[in-house]
Design a protein around this motif. Structure first.
Motif, short mmCIF file in Angstrom:
data_model
loop_
_atom_site.label_atom_id
_atom_site.label_comp_id
_atom_site.label_asym_id
_atom_site.label_seq_id
_atom_site.Cartn_x
_atom_site.Cartn_y
_atom_site.Cartn_z
N MET A 106 0.79 -1.33 0.03
CA MET A 106 -0.13 0.01 -0.06
C MET A 106 0.71 1.21 -0.02
SD MET A 106 -2.93 -1.52 2.65
CE MET A 106 -3.70 0.12 2.87
N ALA A 107 2.00 1.22 0.75
CA ALA A 107 2.87 2.60 0.73
C ALA A 107 3.79 2.64 -0.61
CB ALA A 107 3.95 2.09 1.71
N ILE A 108 3.96 1.61 -1.27
CA ILE A 108 4.58 1.59 -2.44
C ILE A 108 3.40 2.13 -3.61
CG2 ILE A 108 5.44 0.12 -4.46
CD1 ILE A 108 6.92 -1.53 -2.16
N ASP A 109 2.09 1.55 -3.57
CA ASP A 109 1.18 2.09 -4.36
C ASP A 109 1.12 3.74 -4.28
OD1 ASP A 109 0.71 -0.25 -5.74
OD2 ASP A 109 -0.72 -0.77 -4.33
N LEU A 110 1.07 4.25 -2.95
CA LEU A 110 0.82 5.54 -2.53
C LEU A 110 1.97 6.16 -3.17
CD1 LEU A 110 -0.39 5.61 1.07
CD2 LEU A 110 -1.68 6.33 -1.20
N PHE A 111 3.38 5.91 -3.24
CA PHE A 111 4.47 6.47 -3.78
C PHE A 111 4.29 6.44 -5.27
CE2 PHE A 111 8.57 6.19 -6.13
CZ PHE A 111 8.78 7.40 -5.75
N VAL A 112 3.89 5.43 -5.94
CA VAL A 112 3.65 5.42 -7.41
C VAL A 112 2.89 6.34 -7.96
CG1 VAL A 112 2.90 3.84 -9.32
CG2 VAL A 112 4.56 2.89 -7.45
N ILE A 113 1.38 6.26 -7.03
CA ILE A 113 0.50 7.46 -7.47
C ILE A 113 1.12 8.96 -7.31
CG2 ILE A 113 -1.71 8.33 -6.91
CD1 ILE A 113 -2.48 5.54 -5.83
N TRP A 114 1.77 9.10 -6.36
CA TRP A 114 2.20 10.47 -6.05
C TRP A 114 3.25 11.09 -7.34
CZ3 TRP A 114 7.49 11.68 -5.14
CH2 TRP A 114 7.50 13.18 -4.95
N SER A 115 4.22 9.90 -7.37
CA SER A 115 5.35 10.44 -8.53
C SER A 115 4.39 10.53 -9.99
CB SER A 115 6.23 9.16 -8.53
OG SER A 115 5.85 8.08 -8.86
N LEU A 116 3.53 9.60 -10.18
CA LEU A 116 3.04 9.83 -11.55
C LEU A 116 2.17 11.06 -11.66
CD1 LEU A 116 2.15 6.07 -12.33
CD2 LEU A 116 4.16 7.24 -13.01
N VAL A 117 1.37 11.48 -10.47
CA VAL A 117 0.47 12.62 -10.67
C VAL A 117 1.58 13.75 -10.60
CG1 VAL A 117 -0.93 14.02 -9.26
CG2 VAL A 117 -1.40 11.67 -9.74
N SER A 118 2.47 13.91 -9.84
CA SER A 118 3.60 14.84 -9.92
C SER A 118 4.24 15.08 -11.29
CB SER A 118 4.74 14.78 -9.11
OG SER A 118 4.37 14.63 -7.71
N ALA A 119 4.31 13.80 -12.12
CA ALA A 119 4.79 13.88 -13.49
C ALA A 119 3.82 14.71 -14.19
CB ALA A 119 5.35 12.74 -14.01
N GLY A 120 2.70 14.55 -14.11
CA GLY A 120 1.56 15.18 -14.80
C GLY A 120 1.53 16.77 -14.46
N VAL A 121 1.75 17.05 -13.25
CA VAL A 121 1.69 18.46 -12.74
C VAL A 121 2.93 19.27 -13.27
CG1 VAL A 121 1.90 20.22 -10.65
CG2 VAL A 121 0.38 18.32 -10.68
N ALA A 122 4.17 18.61 -13.29
CA ALA A 122 5.37 19.12 -13.86
C ALA A 122 5.43 19.41 -15.16
CB ALA A 122 6.70 18.30 -13.42
N SER A 123 4.52 18.33 -16.02
CA SER A 123 4.51 18.64 -17.61
C SER A 123 3.33 19.59 -17.64
CB SER A 123 4.23 17.26 -18.29
OG SER A 123 3.04 16.73 -18.03
#
Length: 157
Positions: A135-152
């Protein structure tokens, strides 16, 4: 007799002392975002393979997993195994897509990590420690992929 417009290798330079190739501005978060997406891709690829193995263990023999008390959400372990195998294959393919730079993989990764988060919550009575880690790994994956969208989106402005 100094040549400030060219570097010793003969490549042009924008100004004296500037790096070649010129660095592009990414708003200060580019390295973290790119590294986070790459790490999320590796986590998804490895997590998908482990989910397939976890599913095979659940399908092969129902006595592999031990129940830790009663739980509101009770499912058959063979059904959980099939769900883990299917989701594991999808997660591994999405992780490969992230590492390959595929545009569809970011959205698919967010959706699959969200689904995996819910499914790991439901898997708590069978493997509590592993489920919390995933669950912690899934939360990190969600955060990093959403952050990539915000940065782009920030770089498009």
């Amino acid at each position: 007799m100094s040549q400030q417009g060219a570097t010793p290798s003969g490549t042009p330079s924008n100004s004296p002392g500037s790096p070649w190739p010129p660095r592009q501005s990414t708003g200060g978060r580019g390295g973290w975002v790119t590294g986070g997406v790459t790490f999320a891709g590796v986590l998804m690829l490895c997590g998908g393979v482990l989910a397939v193995l976890q599913g095979i263990a659940a399908v092969a023999e129902d006595d592999v997993y031990r129940r830790v008390g009663s739980y509101v959400y009770e499912f058959d372990l063979t059904g959980w195994g099939v769900i883990h195998i299917v989701l594991g294959v999808l997660v591994a393919v999405t992780g490969w897509g992230l590492l390959s730079g595929r545009s569809w993989a970011r959205v698919a990764g967010i959706v699959l990590a969200s689904l995996g988060l819910v499914l790991q919550f439901l898997f708590l009575p069978y493997q509590p420690f592993w489920a919390v880690v995933m669950m912690a790994i899934d939360l990190f994956v969600i955060w990093s992929l959403v952050s990539a969208g915000v940065a782009s989106a920030d770089s498009d402005r």
